[in-house]
Design a protein around this motif. Structure first.
Motif, short mmCIF file in Angstrom:
data_model
loop_
_atom_site.label_atom_id
_atom_site.label_comp_id
_atom_site.label_asym_id
_atom_site.label_seq_id
_atom_site.Cartn_x
_atom_site.Cartn_y
_atom_site.Cartn_z
N ILE A 322 -34.89 22.11 13.50
CA ILE A 322 -34.80 21.72 12.09
C ILE A 322 -34.41 20.25 12.02
O ILE A 322 -33.41 19.84 12.63
N PRO A 323 -35.16 19.42 11.30
CA PRO A 323 -34.85 17.98 11.27
C PRO A 323 -33.64 17.67 10.40
O PRO A 323 -33.17 18.51 9.63
N GLY A 324 -33.17 16.44 10.53
CA GLY A 324 -32.05 15.97 9.72
C GLY A 324 -32.54 15.35 8.42
O GLY A 324 -33.71 15.47 8.03
N THR A 325 -31.64 14.66 7.74
CA THR A 325 -31.94 14.08 6.43
C THR A 325 -33.01 13.00 6.55
O THR A 325 -32.92 12.10 7.38
N GLU A 326 -34.04 13.12 5.70
CA GLU A 326 -35.14 12.15 5.71
C GLU A 326 -35.26 11.42 4.37
O GLU A 326 -35.96 10.42 4.29
N GLU A 327 -34.60 11.95 3.33
CA GLU A 327 -34.60 11.29 2.01
C GLU A 327 -33.15 11.17 1.55
O GLU A 327 -32.44 12.17 1.46
N TRP A 328 -32.72 9.94 1.24
CA TRP A 328 -31.33 9.70 0.87
C TRP A 328 -31.13 9.49 -0.63
O TRP A 328 -29.99 9.29 -1.07
N ALA A 329 -32.20 9.51 -1.41
CA ALA A 329 -32.04 9.38 -2.86
C ALA A 329 -31.34 10.63 -3.41
O ALA A 329 -31.62 11.75 -2.97
N PRO A 330 -30.43 10.48 -4.38
CA PRO A 330 -29.70 11.64 -4.91
C PRO A 330 -30.53 12.49 -5.87
O PRO A 330 -30.04 13.50 -6.36
N GLN A 331 -31.76 12.06 -6.16
CA GLN A 331 -32.64 12.90 -6.96
C GLN A 331 -33.57 13.70 -6.05
O GLN A 331 -33.97 13.23 -4.99
#
Length: 523
Positions: A322-331
């Motif tokens: 399972i990959p880690g975070t790829e999008e850091w926008a809060p939306q």
């Protein structure tokens, strides 16, 4: 390079388990000796012995004395059995007392950290305002002094070097991050109270945190603190994870793969070696985690990789990566591996991304009785731990193992039936975000590595021998290529806890492998 191993077969939790096991054995011996005592005592009233007392009273009296001494005498069987059982009680009490004190210390530290954070949060708005005015005044004064403008210009010109020095200092003192992360829930709440007080007096100081958090704040509970943050963000259109899980589709593994050069930003194409997609070591697990990242271009929606191994006896096992975070926008966006999922996972909520991982597992045909290892870096590890802690998920899948790197998983209640290997770098702030140390249990092995600045040159087989120089600080200490190097240290470790873990996981690292990848999107 070296690692520290906590927990597992050689940890304190295992020794506590040994104490309880020994107590059980002593209890059993006590029962057995008591039965022997009854059997020996029975000879005193045996019919033959009583008849013999008429003819040989002195001899029979001597026998009765021996029987009495052997059963209820100072060194008799009854005393021995009582000693066994008393020792068992002491051993159990010792283990329980140690665990109680350990848990009490953990709760006390959390309470103190929350209180300290709350106090700092109360003072922070005033400190920021006062510090800003002081800095403005100091800057104007400096500009008015001889040589002041030159000094200001030099500071501005060398701001990158000054920032690098600051990161180096944080890298060398990771305890600063740990203290801050433990204080964070209280700090946010204290800051909100202070802002509310500045805006609306004492009443505002009480109402603002309550209203923003949906009634969750003030609280000393970690999950409620994060849930309050989600509610506060929701009032501004942030952290929305409502709706249905998206689609899952199999990805055709290409002959070449693309990754982005972290220095130039250029997209580079390299041959794609399919043999590298069946990990046979901990190092390989994190090389694959990096591979999931390097295949992610800006339009990628996130991929889950599933390795199915068939063994000579016909049984199959599965490794779910399972990959880690790829999008850091809060939306919320198309990619479910994002900041919104992170905060919901840490609040203990069911998440769409976890549902989509399960959808990929169903699409890959994982059966209910087939052993599963869940692996992940960063957010991927959080998802893996949350699924392993979910009894409904375990009712569907035979989760036997979890491997994480750079993931805050200490607050997930993973049962003893699941073997956990957690890799953490001392300079990586992400595993600290739960504000708690991993539990010391026989089924949980935590690997800690103090990453020296000289060990920040990394590369992978995928980049054709190209090496990248990472920077000291929390961001690059989180790099999954660095976790692959730590995985290699785990693979070569002679620690008994690590060796016991590896022996138990051999089924996931051998056998004929089939690799599939699954795109997961939000609707």
């Amino acid at each position: 390079m070296s690692i520290e191993v906590h927990g597992g077969a050689g940890g304190m939790g295992a020794r506590m388990q040994d104490l309880r096991s020994e107590a059980g054995l002593l209890d059993g011996l006590g029962d057995e000796v008591r039965r022997w005592s009854g059997a020996v005592a029975g000879t005193a009233i045996d019919g033959d012995v009583l008849e013999a007392a008429v003819l040989c009273p002195l001899e029979v009296a001597a026998v009765e004395g021996k029987v009495t001494a052997a059963t209820v005498g100072p060194n008799g069987l009854l005393v021995v059995s009582t000693a066994f059982e008393t020792t068992a009680v002491v051993l159990r009490a010792s283990a329980t007392t140690y665990e109680f004190v350990d848990q009490a210390n953990e709760r006390l530290m959390e309470a103190l950290s929350n209180a300290a954070g709350f106090a700092v949060g109360l003072a922070l708005p005033g400190l920021v305002l006062g510090g800003g005015l002081l800095a403005l005044g100091g800057g104007l004064t400096l500009l008015a002094t001889p040589g002041g403008p030159l000094l200001v210009a030099a500071l501005v010109r060398n701001r990158d070097q000054l920032g690098a020095l600051g990161m180096q200092a944080l890298h060398d003192n990771p305890w600063l991050f740990e203290g801050l992360t433990r204080m964070a829930p209280g700090l946010i709440q204290g800051g909100t109270v202070s802002i509310g007080t500045l805006l609306g007096g004492p009443v505002g100081g009480l109402l603002l945190p309550f209203a923003l958090s949906g009634g969750k704040w003030p609280t000393g509970d970690y999950e409620d603190a994060v849930a309050g943050l989600i509610n506060a963000g929701g009032q501004f259109g942030l952290f929305d994870d409502a709706g249905k899980a998206g689609t899952v589709g199999e990805v055709e593994i290409p002959e070449t793969a693309r990754f982005q050069d972290p220095v130039t930003g250029e997209w580079i194409e390299v041959p794609y070696d399919a043999d590298l997609h069946a990990p046979d070591s901990v190092e390989d697990i994190f090389l694959e985690q990096y591979d999931l990242y390097r295949d992610a271009d800006p339009d990628n929606t996130g991929q889950v990789q599933i390795v199915t191994r068939t063994h000579p006896d016909g049984t199959v096992t599965h490794v779910v990566q399972i990959p880690g975070t790829e999008e850091w926008a809060p939306q919320r966006g198309d990619n479910p591996f994002d900041l919104t999922s992170n905060v919901h996972l840490m609040a203990g909520h069911d998440t769409l991304v976890a549902q989509q991982v399960q959808a990929a597992m169903r699409a890959a045909g994982i059966g209910p009785g087939e052993p599963v290892m869940l692996t992940g870096h960063s957010q991927g590890g959080i998802i893996a731990a949350s699924l392993a802690a979910d009894p409904d998920f375990r009712a569907q899948y035979d989760v036997q193992s979890v491997v994480t790197g750079g993931s805050p998983i200490a607050r997930f209640d993973i049962p003893p039936s699941v073997q956990v290997l957690a890799l953490e770098h001392d300079q990586d702030v992400v595993p600290m975000l739960d504000g708690r140390e991993n539990v010391d249990r026989p089924n949980v092995v935590t690997i800690e590595r103090d990453v020296d600045a000289s060990e920040l040159t990394v590369g992978t087989p995928y980049t054709g021998g190209r090496q990248d120089q990472l920077s000291p600080g929390p961001a690059d200490a989180h790099d999954n290529r660095l976790y692959a190097e730590t995985g290699a240290l785990v693979d070569s470790s002679t620690d008994p806890g690590v060796q016991a873990w590896r022996a138990d996981q051999e089924q996931f690292f051998s056998g004929d492998a089939e690799v599939t990848r699954w795109d997961v999107t939000r609707p």
